[in-house]
Motif scaffolding. Structure first.
Motif, mmCIF file in Angstrom:
data_model
loop_
_atom_site.group_PDB
_atom_site.id
_atom_site.type_symbol
_atom_site.label_atom_id
_atom_site.label_comp_id
_atom_site.label_asym_id
_atom_site.label_seq_id
_atom_site.Cartn_x
_atom_site.Cartn_y
_atom_site.Cartn_z
ATOM 1 N N ALA A 116 26.078 74.304 24.352
ATOM 2 C CA ALA A 116 26.355 73.612 25.611
ATOM 3 C C ALA A 116 25.162 72.733 25.967
ATOM 4 C CB ALA A 116 26.630 74.620 26.730
ATOM 5 N N ASP A 117 25.371 71.815 26.908
ATOM 6 C CA ASP A 117 24.288 70.975 27.418
ATOM 7 C C ASP A 117 23.532 71.729 28.510
ATOM 8 O OD1 ASP A 117 25.199 69.054 25.720
ATOM 9 O OD2 ASP A 117 26.220 67.865 27.258
ATOM 10 N N ILE A 118 22.203 71.589 28.519
ATOM 11 C CA ILE A 118 21.351 72.232 29.523
ATOM 12 C C ILE A 118 20.867 71.158 30.490
ATOM 13 C CG2 ILE A 118 19.336 73.682 29.918
ATOM 14 C CD1 ILE A 118 21.480 75.003 28.211
ATOM 15 N N THR A 119 21.022 71.409 31.798
ATOM 16 C CA THR A 119 20.529 70.466 32.805
ATOM 17 C C THR A 119 19.277 71.038 33.460
ATOM 18 O OG1 THR A 119 21.990 71.416 34.482
ATOM 19 C CG2 THR A 119 22.814 69.527 33.267
ATOM 20 N N ILE A 120 18.260 70.177 33.596
ATOM 21 C CA ILE A 120 16.969 70.599 34.148
ATOM 22 C C ILE A 120 16.574 69.615 35.237
ATOM 23 C CG2 ILE A 120 14.531 71.020 33.637
ATOM 24 C CD1 ILE A 120 15.357 71.590 30.738
ATOM 25 N N THR A 121 16.152 70.139 36.391
ATOM 26 C CA THR A 121 15.580 69.304 37.450
ATOM 27 C C THR A 121 14.135 69.720 37.666
ATOM 28 O OG1 THR A 121 16.431 70.845 39.102
ATOM 29 C CG2 THR A 121 17.769 68.903 38.632
ATOM 30 N N THR A 122 13.318 68.773 38.128
ATOM 31 C CA THR A 122 11.893 69.061 38.303
ATOM 32 C C THR A 122 11.422 68.625 39.681
ATOM 33 O OG1 THR A 122 11.116 66.909 37.475
ATOM 34 C CG2 THR A 122 11.537 68.634 35.838
ATOM 35 N N LEU A 123 10.383 69.292 40.133
ATOM 36 C CA LEU A 123 9.645 68.892 41.328
ATOM 37 C C LEU A 123 8.157 69.027 41.000
ATOM 38 C CD1 LEU A 123 9.723 68.088 44.337
ATOM 39 C CD2 LEU A 123 9.465 70.507 44.873
ATOM 40 N N PRO A 124 7.421 67.934 40.958
ATOM 41 C CA PRO A 124 7.857 66.580 41.324
ATOM 42 C C PRO A 124 8.689 65.929 40.230
ATOM 43 C CG PRO A 124 5.598 66.557 40.612
ATOM 44 C CD PRO A 124 5.996 68.004 40.635
ATOM 45 N N ALA A 125 9.327 64.802 40.597
ATOM 46 C CA ALA A 125 10.090 64.030 39.620
ATOM 47 C C ALA A 125 9.133 63.296 38.688
ATOM 48 C CB ALA A 125 11.003 63.045 40.351
ATOM 49 N N GLY A 126 9.666 62.854 37.556
ATOM 50 C CA GLY A 126 8.852 62.121 36.596
ATOM 51 C C GLY A 126 7.980 63.009 35.739
ATOM 52 N N ALA A 127 8.334 64.298 35.609
ATOM 53 C CA ALA A 127 7.532 65.236 34.826
ATOM 54 C C ALA A 127 8.027 65.285 33.387
ATOM 55 C CB ALA A 127 7.596 66.623 35.452
ATOM 56 N N LYS A 128 7.107 65.575 32.464
ATOM 57 C CA LYS A 128 7.470 65.750 31.063
ATOM 58 C C LYS A 128 8.071 67.143 30.873
ATOM 59 C CE LYS A 128 3.812 62.707 29.299
ATOM 60 N NZ LYS A 128 2.602 62.625 28.432
ATOM 61 N N ILE A 129 9.168 67.218 30.131
ATOM 62 C CA ILE A 129 9.884 68.479 29.939
ATOM 63 C C ILE A 129 9.742 68.912 28.485
ATOM 64 C CG2 ILE A 129 12.137 69.604 30.037
ATOM 65 C CD1 ILE A 129 12.917 67.600 32.215
ATOM 66 N N PHE A 130 9.302 70.158 28.305
ATOM 67 C CA PHE A 130 9.136 70.730 26.970
ATOM 68 C C PHE A 130 10.160 71.842 26.783
ATOM 69 C CE2 PHE A 130 5.210 68.657 27.930
ATOM 70 C CZ PHE A 130 4.723 68.184 26.717
ATOM 71 N N PHE A 131 10.895 71.755 25.670
ATOM 72 C CA PHE A 131 11.960 72.717 25.378
ATOM 73 C C PHE A 131 11.661 73.354 24.031
ATOM 74 C CE2 PHE A 131 16.150 74.355 24.488
ATOM 75 C CZ PHE A 131 16.701 74.606 25.733
ATOM 76 N N ASP A 132 11.430 74.672 24.034
ATOM 77 C CA ASP A 132 11.029 75.403 22.827
ATOM 78 C C ASP A 132 9.813 74.750 22.170
ATOM 79 O OD1 ASP A 132 12.976 77.337 23.101
ATOM 80 O OD2 ASP A 132 14.439 76.307 21.832
ATOM 81 N N GLY A 133 8.824 74.375 23.027
ATOM 82 C CA GLY A 133 7.572 73.805 22.540
ATOM 83 C C GLY A 133 7.654 72.350 22.145
ATOM 84 N N ARG A 134 8.813 71.728 22.300
ATOM 85 C CA ARG A 134 9.001 70.338 21.874
ATOM 86 C C ARG A 134 9.274 69.468 23.092
ATOM 87 N NH1 ARG A 134 13.768 67.638 20.586
ATOM 88 N NH2 ARG A 134 14.889 69.621 20.855
ATOM 89 N N LEU A 135 8.563 68.325 23.177
ATOM 90 C CA LEU A 135 8.792 67.383 24.267
ATOM 91 C C LEU A 135 10.170 66.746 24.074
ATOM 92 C CD1 LEU A 135 7.817 65.758 26.739
ATOM 93 C CD2 LEU A 135 6.817 64.100 25.133
ATOM 94 N N VAL A 136 11.044 66.959 25.059
ATOM 95 C CA VAL A 136 12.405 66.428 24.936
ATOM 96 C C VAL A 136 12.647 65.236 25.850
ATOM 97 C CG1 VAL A 136 13.415 68.602 24.161
ATOM 98 C CG2 VAL A 136 13.223 68.141 26.616
#
Length: 369
Positions: free
Chosen positions: A217-237
């Motif tokens: 399935a697709d995973i949805t992620i939100t961040t605070l603050p916005a504009g942040a780098k997201i790492f998924f299983d150690g990999r920048l996605v």
């Protein structure tokens, strides 16, 4: 005809006022009780003198070859004659008047009560009958056995009854007593299916289609603050989209295996959050980078108590309340959490936990699941 419609009323002699009801099958009047239905005690009356009978709903009289005959309204009859209410019949020294019998109306209170009582008694009798019969019928059904065939698409599913494996589909169950069976169908790679099977139900039941388990399935992620780098299983996605104020729009990580855990964190301006675990089956996550100026404020309606001893772990803001501070909170009757700064965080979940030293941890999750 169910009820008599007419009667004869004596209008003279010792029996004046007495009545002879004419039944639906008719009646014979005469001197001899061996030959007559109603006896007129007089030597001048023949053994079988007169017959009164109904033709449809009309009353008629006929002479049965009597010696002295029959007079109706002053005239002797020679053949069967129709009678009307008020007619006077003379048989020797006996005079009668023809009168209709008043039929009891369905609107009569007595009749209504009688009908209701009959219905009530019939209902009670029916209930008593079934109270007696139902246990017997159940006992008979319990002694009978049946055959049930269970099928699934695809075949090969394990069938469990109260946790006990009873076979794989297609499965023939025989002999099986009548009853209700709640069965679980299990096949690796497919969702479990629970069905209630009623027996008796013939030789087979519908084929149960098993749904494949959703693996990606697709995973949805939100961040605070916005504009942040997201790492998924150690990999920048990727980087969450910018927002003027507050939380970022959802960032989507495509086609992820949701059968296992995943590790997620974010970075913003050289700072990073702790690694947060995405549980199997979870498809949504919120990441927040707490700062020291994010405080929990408590209120009691008039005073504000700001807890400054806090920590930021696993995406949550935790306020540590010592036993002394807890007593102060209770003394000031603090009712609720007023807000969390900055005010852009509009939703949060609150949990409490006490450690071994007695310190109360007030844990604030800004994005509860």
């Amino acid at each position: 005809m169910a009820n008599p419609l007419f009667k004869l009323v004596f209008v003279n002699g010792e029996k004046e006022g007495q009545e002879i009801v004419i039944p639906p099958e008719g009646i014979v009047l005469g001197r001899d009780q061996q030959f007559a239905d109603y006896t007129l005690e007089s030597e001048s009356v023949s053994r079988r003198h007169a017959r009164l009978l109904y033709i449809e709903d009309a009353l008629c009289i006929e002479d049965l070859e009597s010696t002295n005959g029959i007079i109706v309204n002053g005239e002797q009859i020679t053949r069967r004659q129709l009678l009307n209410p008020g007619d006077i019949i003379q048989i020797c020294e006996f005079d009668f008047r023809v009168e209709p019998i008043k039929q009891q109306s369905l609107t009569s209170p007595v009749l209504r009560i009688t009908i209701l009582l009959c219905i009530l008694l019939a209902t009670i009798a029916t209930i008593l009958f079934w109270l007696h019969e139902i246990p017997r019928i159940k006992a008979e059904l319990a002694l009978k056995t049946y055959t049930v065939i269970l099928k699934t698409e695809p075949a090969g599913a394990e069938v469990y009854d109260h946790g006990r494996l009873i076979g794989k589909t297609p499965l023939e169950l025989t002999p099986i007593p009548a009853g209700k069976y709640r069965l679980l169908f299990y096949l690796p790679g497919y969702e479990d299916r629970i069905e209630t099977v009623l027996v008796p139900q013939g030789q087979s039941v519908p084929i149960y289609t098993l749904k494949p388990v959703k693996t990606h399935a697709d995973i949805t992620i939100t961040t605070l603050p916005a504009g942040a780098k997201i790492f998924f299983d150690g990999r920048l996605v990727g980087t969450s989209a910018s927002a003027t104020v507050g939380i970022s729009p959802p960032f989507t990580v495509k086609n992820i295996d949701i059968r296992k855990e995943h590790q997620v964190y974010m970075e913003y301006n050289g700072q990073r959050t702790p690694v947060i675990t995405l549980s199997p089956g979870q498809t949504r996550m919120q990441l927040i980078l707490w700062r020291p100026d994010h405080l929990i404020k408590l209120r009691d309606g008039s005073k504000k108590l700001v807890m400054i001893k806090q920590k930021h772990t696993n995406g949550n803001l935790t306020c540590l309340i010592s036993p002394a501070q807890e007593m102060l909170i209770k003394k000031q009757n603090i009712l609720s959490i007023q807000k969390i700064t900055p005010p852009v965080i509009k939703q949060h979940g609150i949990k409490t936990r006490r450690d071994t030293s007695g310190t109360l941890e007030l844990i604030v999750d800004p994005f509860p699941q």
